[in-house]
Design an enzyme around this catalytic site. Structure first.
Site, short mmCIF file in Angstrom:
data_model
loop_
_atom_site.label_atom_id
_atom_site.label_comp_id
_atom_site.label_asym_id
_atom_site.label_seq_id
_atom_site.Cartn_x
_atom_site.Cartn_y
_atom_site.Cartn_z
N GLY A 140 0.68 -1.29 0.18
CA GLY A 140 -0.07 -0.07 0.00
C GLY A 140 0.90 1.21 -0.10
N ASP A 141 1.85 1.21 0.84
CA ASP A 141 2.90 2.59 1.09
C ASP A 141 3.56 2.66 -0.52
OD1 ASP A 141 2.10 3.11 3.62
OD2 ASP A 141 3.63 1.40 4.14
N ALA A 142 3.86 1.71 -1.13
CA ALA A 142 4.59 1.65 -2.47
C ALA A 142 3.76 2.10 -3.40
CB ALA A 142 5.17 0.12 -2.76
N PHE A 143 2.23 1.73 -3.34
CA PHE A 143 1.19 2.12 -4.49
C PHE A 143 1.11 3.49 -4.02
CE2 PHE A 143 -2.92 3.75 -5.34
CZ PHE A 143 -3.21 3.05 -6.70
N GLY A 145 3.30 5.75 -3.25
CA GLY A 145 4.41 6.38 -3.60
C GLY A 145 4.41 6.81 -5.04
#
Length: 175
Positions: A140-143, A145
């Site tokens: 989710g954090d990568a998405f 970003g």
């Protein structure tokens, strides 16, 4: 020009007033305020949910996953249909009336949903063979970003979602 925050500051004593002040400042200065629902417990605990709902008035882009979305729907009495919940959150009152709120919900391998202005868009997630899936922590954090990197470049929503899906796809292939 774009500020992003997880929802976790809403669980501290100074968090809600700080988030509200930040949101108001960003709205007043024409900047973009982005926030993540972050975890179902934030939605389930009444004081945190009240702080979240107050803060949403200033949020331009709201991110979350299907579990957080369904929890928001259940607590709000809206049911658990993620698309309907996205549309309802997008339609909630907004302090900055000059631009609509965009709600982005990821659903793992299922379509990423984007609600804005009464319209729900679905974006397919590229298939990843099961043997390449290593660890979903950080997906989710990568998405977010990847999405925000493209938003900062002025890309349209489809390109932002594609960049988010690409970033999430990369991170889930490593430990």
């Amino acid at each position: 020009k774009i500020v992003y925050s997880a929802g976790f500051p809403l669980t501290t004593s100074a968090g809600p007033p700080t988030m509200m002040a930040m949101g108001k400042y960003l709205n007043d200065s024409g900047k973009t305020f982005c926030m993540n629902l972050s975890a179902p417990f934030i939605i389930q605990v009444p004081p945190f949910k009240a702080a979240l709902d107050g803060c949403l008035a200033h949020v331009d882009f709201l991110f979350g996953n299907e579990t957080e979305a369904a929890t928001y729907g259940e607590v709000s009495g809206w049911g658990t249909d993620v698309g309907e919940i996205a549309l309802k959150i997008a339609a909630m009152p907004k302090a900055c009336g000059s631009r609509p709120r965009v709600v982005v919900f990821t659903q793992g391998k299922d379509d990423t949903l984007v609600a804005c202005g009464g319209v729900l868009q679905k974006f397919a997630v590229p298939v990843l063979p099961k043997d390449k899936l290593v660890d979903t922590n950080g997906a989710g954090d990568a998405f977010v970003g990847g999405f925000l990197a493209y938003l900062a470049k002025g890309a349209d929503l489809a390109a932002c979602v594609s960049a988010g899906n690409y970033a999430a796809r990369q991170i889930i292939q490593i430990s």
